[in-house]
Write an enzyme that holds these catalytic residues in place. Structure first.
Site, PDB file in Angstrom:
ATOM      1  N   GLY A  69       0.950  -0.771  -0.102  1.00  0.00           N
ATOM      2  CA  GLY A  69      -0.553  -0.450   0.296  1.00  0.00           C
ATOM      3  C   GLY A  69       0.767   1.537  -0.098  1.00  0.00           C
ATOM      4  O   GLY A  69       1.635   1.320   0.166  1.00  0.00           O
ATOM      5  N   ASN A  70       0.158   1.933  -0.287  1.00  0.00           N
ATOM      6  CA  ASN A  70       1.021   4.148  -0.422  1.00  0.00           C
ATOM      7  C   ASN A  70       0.139   4.738  -0.203  1.00  0.00           C
ATOM      8  O   ASN A  70      -0.811   4.145  -0.747  1.00  0.00           O
ATOM      9  CB  ASN A  70       2.012   3.927  -1.710  1.00  0.00           C
ATOM     10  N   HIS A 108      -4.160  -2.970  -0.539  1.00  0.00           N
ATOM     11  CA  HIS A 108      -4.802  -4.560  -1.001  1.00  0.00           C
ATOM     12  C   HIS A 108      -5.475  -5.291  -0.464  1.00  0.00           C
ATOM     13  O   HIS A 108      -5.288  -6.117   0.766  1.00  0.00           O
ATOM     14  CB  HIS A 108      -2.883  -5.457  -1.248  1.00  0.00           C
ATOM     15  N   HIS A 118      -4.640  -7.033  -8.023  1.00  0.00           N
ATOM     16  CA  HIS A 118      -4.167  -5.924  -7.144  1.00  0.00           C
ATOM     17  C   HIS A 118      -4.866  -5.853  -6.142  1.00  0.00           C
ATOM     18  O   HIS A 118      -4.044  -6.124  -4.847  1.00  0.00           O
ATOM     19  CB  HIS A 118      -3.779  -5.394  -8.478  1.00  0.00           C
ATOM     20  N   HIS A 123      -3.688   3.811  -2.212  1.00  0.00           N
ATOM     21  CA  HIS A 123      -3.805   2.718  -2.127  1.00  0.00           C
ATOM     22  C   HIS A 123      -3.391   1.405  -2.068  1.00  0.00           C
ATOM     23  O   HIS A 123      -2.451   1.919  -0.783  1.00  0.00           O
ATOM     24  CB  HIS A 123      -2.617   2.613  -3.774  1.00  0.00           C
ATOM     25  N   GLU A 179       4.809   3.110  -7.255  1.00  0.00           N
ATOM     26  CA  GLU A 179       3.736   3.390  -7.210  1.00  0.00           C
ATOM     27  C   GLU A 179       3.156   5.305  -7.772  1.00  0.00           C
ATOM     28  O   GLU A 179       2.219   5.300  -7.972  1.00  0.00           O
ATOM     29  CB  GLU A 179       2.658   2.625  -6.977  1.00  0.00           C
ATOM     30  N   SER A 187       9.316   3.901  -0.838  1.00  0.00           N
ATOM     31  CA  SER A 187       9.723   2.284  -1.153  1.00  0.00           C
ATOM     32  C   SER A 187      10.317   1.187  -0.021  1.00  0.00           C
ATOM     33  O   SER A 187      10.986   1.706   0.395  1.00  0.00           O
ATOM     34  CB  SER A 187       9.769   2.075  -2.900  1.00  0.00           C
TER      35      SER A 187
HETATM   36 ZN   LIG Z   1      -0.625  -2.775  -4.720  1.00  0.00          ZN
END
Ligand SMILES: [Zn+2]
Length: 219
Positions: free
Chosen positions: A29-30, A98, A160, A96, A77, A46
Site C-alpha cells: 500500500g502507499n 491491498h 491487485h 492505494h 507506484e 518504497s
Molecule cells: Zn499495490
C-alpha cells in the site's frame, strides 16, 4: 526544518489506521497528500515497512516526481499518485491498498462493487468500477486506473487491490474502508446462498450529498 511536516505526520497516522482496518500488510500500500499551496506531494517511501516509518522517512516530490526531500526512494507506484494530482484539481489525497475482500471483486473482474451500505453511499456515491489489469509499478497501471476512476473516487484494480482518492486524506480513508466493508458484506450474503439488495440510485445520490454538505463543526 523538513517540508510538509503536517502531511508527513498525517501519512504516518493514516498508515496506522489502514493497518488496523486490515487493508494493508507490512510494506504494501502507499499513501500521498498534495499541498496545493506549494505544489508539493508527501508520499510513502518504497521498501520501508509501515511500522518502521517515521515522519522523516516520508518523501517529498514535486508534480513531475522529482524528489525534493527525503532519504528514500518514493513508492514504486508514484505514477499512480501523480496522475491524479496532474489531472484533477479536486484530488488532494491518494490511498492505494491491498484489501483482501475488495480484491475478490478484482479477480472475478466482471462486476463493479454495488452500493449496498449507507456508509458506502456517503463515502463513495456510486458503484466501484474494476480497472483492467496492468503490471504493478508501470505507467500503464497509472493510466488504466486513472481512466477507470473517471470523475469518481475509487476503483478496484484487477488482480491487485484498490485505489481511493479524495479532496482530503480523511475522505480517501473513509472510501477505502467503505469499499472493504461492502465487499465483505456481499461475500457474507453470498456465502449464505443469498443475493444482496442494491440501494436505490436516488437514495445513493441523496446520501452522498448529505455527506458532502456535512460539517463536523457545530454551526
Ligand atoms: Zn499495490
Amino acid at each position: 526544518m523538513m517540508k510538509l511536516m503536517e502531511e508527513r505526520e498525517k501519512i504516518i497516522e493514516v498508515s496506522e489506521k489502514l493497518h488496523r482496518a486490515g487493508v494493508i500488510q507490512n510494506g504494501q500500500g502507499n499513501i500521498s497528500i498534495f499541498n496545493p499551496e506549494n505544489g508539493l506531494i508527501a508520499i510513502t517511501p518504497s521498501a520501508v515497512p509501515y511500522h518502521e516509518r517515521g515522519a522523516e522517512d516520508i518523501c517529498v516530490v514535486d508534480l513531475t516526481g522529482d524528489v525534493i526531500e527525503g532519504r528514500w526512494r518514493p513508492t514504486t507506484e508514484m505514477d499512480l499518485h501523480l496522475i491524479f494530482y496532474q489531472n484533477r484539481a479536486d484530488v488532494a489525497a491518494v490511498i492505494h491498498t491491498h484489501p483482501p475482500q475488495a480484491t475478490v471483486f478484482g479477480v472475478i473482474g466482471d462486476e463493479p462493487l454495488p452500493m449496498i451500505l449507507t456508509e458506502a453511499a456517503m463515502a463513495i456515491g456510486g458503484a466501484v468500477p474494476i480497472a483492467p489489469y496492468a503490471r504493478p509499478g508501470s505507467l500503464d497501471l497509472a493510466k488504466v486506473t486513472f481512466q477507470a476512476v473517471g470523475a469518481g473516487f475509487t476503483a478496484i484494480m484487477a488482480h491487485h487491490g484498490l485505489i481511493a482518492v479524495g479532496t482530503t486524506i480523511e475522505r480517501a480513508f473513509a472510501a477505502t474502508t467503505a469499499v472493504e466493508i461492502s465487499a465483505a458484506t456481499i461475500i457474507s450474503a453470498r456465502s449464505m446462498g443469498r443475493e444482496v439488495h442494491i440501494l436505490e440510485m436516488e437514495e445513493v445520490k441523496s446520501l452522498r450529498e448529505l455527506y458532502l454538505g456535512y460539517s463536523p463543526q457545530k454551526k
